[in-house]
Design an enzyme around this catalytic site. Structure first.
Site, PDB file in Angstrom:
ATOM      1  N   TYR A  40       0.831  -1.290   0.054  1.00 39.98           N
ATOM      2  CA  TYR A  40       0.101   0.207   0.016  1.00 39.98           C
ATOM      3  C   TYR A  40       0.845   1.042   0.064  1.00 39.98           C
ATOM      4  O   TYR A  40       1.576   1.426   0.986  1.00 39.98           O
ATOM      5  CB  TYR A  40      -0.581  -0.114   1.359  1.00 39.98           C
ATOM      6  CG  TYR A  40      -1.988  -0.873   1.177  1.00 39.98           C
ATOM      7  CD1 TYR A  40      -1.622  -2.180   1.700  1.00 39.98           C
ATOM      8  CD2 TYR A  40      -3.313  -0.673   0.955  1.00 39.98           C
ATOM      9  CE1 TYR A  40      -2.699  -3.435   1.798  1.00 39.98           C
ATOM     10  CE2 TYR A  40      -4.366  -1.608   1.004  1.00 39.98           C
ATOM     11  CZ  TYR A  40      -3.990  -2.814   1.467  1.00 39.98           C
ATOM     12  OH  TYR A  40      -5.243  -3.766   1.366  1.00 39.98           O
TER      13      TYR A  40
ATOM     14  N   PRO B 289     -12.591  -0.055  -0.680  1.00 36.86           N
ATOM     15  CA  PRO B 289     -11.898  -1.264  -0.804  1.00 36.86           C
ATOM     16  C   PRO B 289     -10.416  -1.264  -0.186  1.00 36.86           C
ATOM     17  O   PRO B 289      -9.711  -2.171  -0.019  1.00 36.86           O
ATOM     18  CB  PRO B 289     -11.683  -1.460  -2.306  1.00 36.86           C
ATOM     19  CG  PRO B 289     -11.554  -0.176  -2.978  1.00 36.86           C
ATOM     20  CD  PRO B 289     -12.493   0.581  -2.252  1.00 36.86           C
TER      21      PRO B 289
ATOM     22  N   LYS C 178     -12.369  -4.932   3.410  1.00 38.85           N
ATOM     23  CA  LYS C 178     -13.550  -5.698   4.149  1.00 38.85           C
ATOM     24  C   LYS C 178     -14.755  -5.994   3.656  1.00 38.85           C
ATOM     25  O   LYS C 178     -15.578  -6.676   4.003  1.00 38.85           O
ATOM     26  CB  LYS C 178     -13.586  -4.300   5.149  1.00 38.85           C
ATOM     27  CG  LYS C 178     -12.452  -4.396   6.226  1.00 38.85           C
ATOM     28  CD  LYS C 178     -12.887  -5.517   7.356  1.00 38.85           C
ATOM     29  CE  LYS C 178     -11.379  -5.506   7.845  1.00 38.85           C
ATOM     30  NZ  LYS C 178     -10.380  -6.670   7.411  1.00 38.85           N
TER      31      LYS C 178
HETATM   32  C1  PHB Z   1      -7.237  -7.093  -4.263  1.00 41.92           C
HETATM   33  O1  PHB Z   1      -6.477  -7.769  -4.389  1.00 41.92           O
HETATM   34  O2  PHB Z   1      -8.201  -6.899  -5.423  1.00 41.92           O
HETATM   35  C2  PHB Z   1      -7.395  -6.085  -3.095  1.00 41.92           C
HETATM   36  C3  PHB Z   1      -6.561  -6.027  -2.279  1.00 41.92           C
HETATM   37  C4  PHB Z   1      -6.418  -5.333  -1.068  1.00 41.92           C
HETATM   38  C5  PHB Z   1      -7.418  -4.236  -1.230  1.00 41.92           C
HETATM   39  C6  PHB Z   1      -8.243  -4.405  -2.097  1.00 41.92           C
HETATM   40  C7  PHB Z   1      -8.218  -4.929  -3.112  1.00 41.92           C
HETATM   41  O3  PHB Z   1      -7.324  -3.349  -0.027  1.00 41.92           O
END
Ligand code: PHB
Ligand code: APR
Length: 385
Positions: free
Chosen positions: A196, A288, A292
């Site tokens: 992230y 997202p 969750k």
């Molecule tokens: C995903 O792999 O699609 C994904 C992973 C983490 C997130 C949102 C989407 O916070």
């Protein structure tokens, strides 16, 4: 036609509910507007909490997930030229997440329902809900389905929530001034764990689906259009945002899927009216960032299954009456966590220099204080069901 529970929507919420009810000897019919092929291909998120994994295993639909899913014991927060690992094994011992695409969960559930003789109707038209306060029934494509209870599992844009009189519902809503552009690419992940990233140009996320398929997201303006984002621009922007630490190189490949998702938070209370019970996205949406959405849907369905099992066993309505209240505690915790992760990691155009420094200071705190990191880890892997 008659069944005990009419389920609207064959997303993860509706399909799992149908299967859990079947395991308790309760009949249901699932009515889905789209085709089977469409729901099986719809690309969504892919992070399963421990409680979700356990639920799927208990329901007997965890075999392929255990074989192909990727267990993760940490995530990386990347900002200010450095990466910081949030180690789940140290902060929340024994708890982890599994990366497994939501559409794979949907495929496994559909296969399990059909193998057990489940009644799933795809491509049904004009679903309408009737007599929610007394003897409920559902009409669709000229047919009528009588039932004891209706489960509204038809997502944010479904018909169930709008069937509740407006003055009964309280709606809480927040729109974010950005969207996510998501892609799936045929390329091995450039990192073993999810990254992230917060940069001055916006947020980016490196996720994955398998050893040969990667998933990426970019923060983009809310009115962004896919035609303005040719492949080269997507990779260039991902490179700038993710290659922000020394020694990290982003591997690129063929983009096989792309889409833009608006970012919003939404809760409708209560999650029930008469004989109608809402579950999953029909009742609440989270951005997202905290991963969750699917996990909340699974948590709702667990609570609803128990309540319906008690009701059909001896007519007791205590658990059904308390359904909304039982779910909303977890829903609001996830609302806060998702909003918090979102504000921590995205750039907000309106933010002044002061707000940007505050955000960086908070990131420093989360990545240096064990207490703060534990808060993130505990919520990310999911509070126990
Ligand atoms: C995903 O792999 O699609 C994904 C992973 C983490 C997130 C949102 C989407 O916070
Ligand atoms: N009639 C029948 N089916 C409908 C109707 C309708 N009028 N409207 C919508 N549906 C169907 C949709 O086509 C979809 O297949 O209901 C289903 C709802 O599924 P999801 O949107 O996947 O919602 P849910 O099952 O609650 O799944 C949890 O959380 O954050 C998200 O990505 C996550 O989609 C996941 C969700």
């Amino acid at each position: 036609m008659r069944t005990q529970v009419a389920i609207i929507g064959a997303g993860p919420a509706g399909l799992l509910l149908s299967h859990l009810l079947h395991l308790r000897g309760i009949s249901s019919v699932v009515l889905e507007r789209r085709s089977r092929d469409y729901v099986e291909r719809r690309i969504r998120a892919g992070v399963l909490e421990q409680g979700t994994v356990d639920t799927l295993i208990e329901a007997g639909v965890g075999e392929r997930m255990l074989r192909e899913g990727l267990p993760h014991h940490g995530i990386e927060l990347r900002y200010g030229g450095a990466g910081h690992r949030i180690p789940f094994e140290k902060l929340v011992p024994g708890r982890a997440i599994t990366v497994y695409g939501q559409q794979e969960v949907v495929k496994d559930l559909i296969a399990a329902r059909l193998a057990a003789g489940g009644d799933l109707r795809f491509e049904v038209e004009d679903v309408a809900l009737h007599d929610l306060e007394s003897q409920p029934y559902v009409t669709f494509g000229g047919e009528r389905l009588d039932c004891d209870v209706i489960a509204g599992c038809d997502g944010f844009h479904g018909v169930s929530r709008p069937s509740i009189p407006e003055d009964v519902l309280t709606v809480f809503e927040k729109e974010y001034p950005f969207a996510w552009l998501g892609i799936l690419a045929d390329v091995a992940p450039s990192s073993e764990e999810l990254i992230y990233t917060r940069t001055e140009r916006g947020f980016a996320l490196h996720s994955m689906r398998s050893p040969t398929v990667s998933r990426f997201y970019l923060q983009v303006p809310p009115d962004a259009r896919l035609e303005d984002w040719p492949d080269e621009r997507i990779w260039e922007e991902l490179r700038i945002r993710l290659e922000s630490v020394p020694g990290f190189t982003l591997a690129t490949g063929e983009i096989t899927e792309r889409g833009i998702t608006p970012m919003r938070s939404f809760v409708a209370e209560p999650m029930q009216y008469g004989k109608l019970y809402l579950a999953g996205d029909a009742a609440h949406i989270v951005p997202p960032t905290g991963a969750k959405g699917l996990n909340l849907a699974v948590a709702d369905v667990r609570v609803l299954t128990q309540a319906l099992a008690a009701y059909f066993a001896d007519g007791s309505t205590d658990l059904l009456d308390g359904y909304s209240e039982a779910c909303l505690k977890r829903v609001w915790r996830a609302q806060h966590f998702s909003w918090w992760m979102t504000t921590l990691l995205h750039t907000f155009e309106d933010d002044d220099a002061y707000m940007r420094r505050l955000q960086l200071s908070y990131l420093d705190y989360v990545t240096s204080s064990e207490a703060a990191a534990t808060t993130l880890a505990e919520n990310y892997v999911g509070l126990p069901f």
